[in-house]
Design a protein around this motif. Sequence first.
Motif, mmCIF file in Angstrom:
data_model
loop_
_atom_site.group_PDB
_atom_site.id
_atom_site.type_symbol
_atom_site.label_atom_id
_atom_site.label_comp_id
_atom_site.label_asym_id
_atom_site.label_seq_id
_atom_site.Cartn_x
_atom_site.Cartn_y
_atom_site.Cartn_z
ATOM 1 N N THR A 104 0.847 -1.187 0.000
ATOM 2 C CA THR A 104 0.000 0.000 0.000
ATOM 3 C C THR A 104 0.885 1.240 0.000
ATOM 4 O O THR A 104 1.838 1.314 0.777
ATOM 5 C CB THR A 104 -0.912 0.025 1.250
ATOM 6 O OG1 THR A 104 -1.709 -1.170 1.254
ATOM 7 C CG2 THR A 104 -1.813 1.251 1.270
ATOM 8 N N SER A 150 -3.338 0.040 -3.410
ATOM 9 C CA SER A 150 -3.066 -1.118 -2.572
ATOM 10 C C SER A 150 -3.340 -2.398 -3.335
ATOM 11 O O SER A 150 -4.296 -2.471 -4.113
ATOM 12 C CB SER A 150 -3.950 -1.070 -1.322
ATOM 13 O OG SER A 150 -3.709 -2.181 -0.499
ATOM 14 N N LEU A 175 -6.061 -4.147 -0.420
ATOM 15 C CA LEU A 175 -7.341 -3.500 -0.166
ATOM 16 C C LEU A 175 -8.118 -3.370 -1.477
ATOM 17 O O LEU A 175 -7.513 -3.168 -2.532
ATOM 18 C CB LEU A 175 -7.142 -2.102 0.424
ATOM 19 C CG LEU A 175 -6.411 -2.014 1.762
ATOM 20 C CD1 LEU A 175 -6.124 -0.560 2.120
ATOM 21 C CD2 LEU A 175 -7.227 -2.685 2.860
ATOM 22 N N THR A 176 -9.442 -3.449 -1.388
ATOM 23 C CA THR A 176 -10.249 -3.249 -2.584
ATOM 24 C C THR A 176 -10.252 -1.776 -2.955
ATOM 25 O O THR A 176 -9.899 -0.916 -2.147
ATOM 26 C CB THR A 176 -11.707 -3.701 -2.362
ATOM 27 O OG1 THR A 176 -12.308 -2.829 -1.389
ATOM 28 C CG2 THR A 176 -11.780 -5.145 -1.889
ATOM 29 N N GLN A 204 -12.399 0.096 -0.525
ATOM 30 C CA GLN A 204 -11.728 0.346 0.751
ATOM 31 C C GLN A 204 -10.753 1.511 0.633
ATOM 32 O O GLN A 204 -10.681 2.370 1.518
ATOM 33 C CB GLN A 204 -10.971 -0.902 1.215
ATOM 34 C CG GLN A 204 -11.852 -2.020 1.716
ATOM 35 C CD GLN A 204 -11.030 -3.252 2.037
ATOM 36 O OE1 GLN A 204 -10.409 -3.838 1.142
ATOM 37 N NE2 GLN A 204 -11.027 -3.642 3.299
ATOM 38 N N VAL A 205 -9.997 1.541 -0.456
ATOM 39 C CA VAL A 205 -9.030 2.618 -0.667
ATOM 40 C C VAL A 205 -9.753 3.958 -0.778
ATOM 41 O O VAL A 205 -9.337 4.953 -0.178
ATOM 42 C CB VAL A 205 -8.154 2.353 -1.907
ATOM 43 C CG1 VAL A 205 -7.324 3.579 -2.272
ATOM 44 C CG2 VAL A 205 -7.250 1.150 -1.673
ATOM 45 N N ARG A 257 -12.711 4.814 0.443
ATOM 46 C CA ARG A 257 -13.202 5.220 1.762
ATOM 47 C C ARG A 257 -12.052 5.799 2.591
ATOM 48 O O ARG A 257 -12.205 6.806 3.266
ATOM 49 C CB ARG A 257 -13.811 4.019 2.507
ATOM 50 C CG ARG A 257 -15.226 3.700 2.105
ATOM 51 C CD ARG A 257 -15.915 2.774 3.090
ATOM 52 N NE ARG A 257 -15.153 1.608 3.507
ATOM 53 C CZ ARG A 257 -15.205 0.414 2.923
ATOM 54 N NH1 ARG A 257 -15.980 0.218 1.890
ATOM 55 N NH2 ARG A 257 -14.486 -0.586 3.392
ATOM 56 N N GLY A 258 -10.907 5.133 2.525
ATOM 57 C CA GLY A 258 -9.735 5.613 3.251
ATOM 58 C C GLY A 258 -9.265 6.969 2.768
ATOM 59 O O GLY A 258 -8.901 7.836 3.572
ATOM 60 N N ASP A 270 -8.697 3.202 9.532
ATOM 61 C CA ASP A 270 -9.990 2.917 10.149
ATOM 62 C C ASP A 270 -11.087 2.804 9.105
ATOM 63 O O ASP A 270 -11.913 1.891 9.148
ATOM 64 C CB ASP A 270 -10.356 3.997 11.171
ATOM 65 C CG ASP A 270 -9.461 3.965 12.404
ATOM 66 O OD1 ASP A 270 -8.751 2.954 12.621
ATOM 67 O OD2 ASP A 270 -9.468 4.963 13.150
ATOM 68 N N ALA A 328 -10.715 2.297 5.793
ATOM 69 C CA ALA A 328 -10.457 1.221 4.826
ATOM 70 C C ALA A 328 -10.733 -0.153 5.424
ATOM 71 O O ALA A 328 -11.226 -1.050 4.727
ATOM 72 C CB ALA A 328 -9.013 1.296 4.336
ATOM 73 N N ASN A 329 -10.433 -0.319 6.691
ATOM 74 C CA ASN A 329 -10.607 -1.628 7.328
ATOM 75 C C ASN A 329 -11.938 -1.764 8.041
ATOM 76 O O ASN A 329 -12.269 -2.843 8.524
ATOM 77 C CB ASN A 329 -9.471 -1.884 8.316
ATOM 78 C CG ASN A 329 -8.145 -2.034 7.613
ATOM 79 O OD1 ASN A 329 -8.059 -2.627 6.556
ATOM 80 N ND2 ASN A 329 -7.102 -1.463 8.191
ATOM 81 N N SER A 345 -18.640 -1.483 6.558
ATOM 82 C CA SER A 345 -19.509 -0.482 5.974
ATOM 83 C C SER A 345 -20.783 -1.129 5.466
ATOM 84 O O SER A 345 -20.732 -2.122 4.741
ATOM 85 C CB SER A 345 -18.785 0.212 4.816
ATOM 86 O OG SER A 345 -19.632 1.130 4.201
#
Length: 154
Positions: free
Chosen positions: A77, A90, A93-94, A97-98, A100-101, A120, A122-123, A126
């Motif tokens: 990442t 990344s 990570l999908t 997820q990226v 959202r991060g 927080d 990304a992981n 949701s």
Amino acid sequence: MQTEATLEELVSQLASSSVAFGTDNPVNAELGPALQAALADASLDPAGMIVLEQTPPVIADLRDLAQDAAAETGLDTVLVRTPQVAVGVSDSLTRAQVERGERAMVAEPDYVAGVHAFADAANGFSLNWPLVVAAVLVVLAAVAAAAAFSARRG
């Protein structure tokens, strides 16, 4: 005005540290270790971060920079942060997820807190709220239909 570091210079910095800076700024000495600790705490291992003082005219160039740095360093990442933009790539990570991060990180003006916010978001779990609402409405309609049917029979 200082010029930003080249990809090769940033990759060289990432080879010895999880954080690379685009310019030589006095705050780097304090910010670097704090960002390294935040990346380690974020459970994004192996991860790296590039901090730039300027946002390029084409924001997509930042994603290309992150992708190129990840390919050159082998990091899973890579995050790129400017004062106005946060971008990440990344392998683990999908894309959702990226993204959202990224939204969480750019909303946080403190770069160290931004790394934590990225991790927080990304992981984090949701929910798809429109789908949840639709499912609840279908269940309520089914219950109402069953009650109406039962009332007509009785």
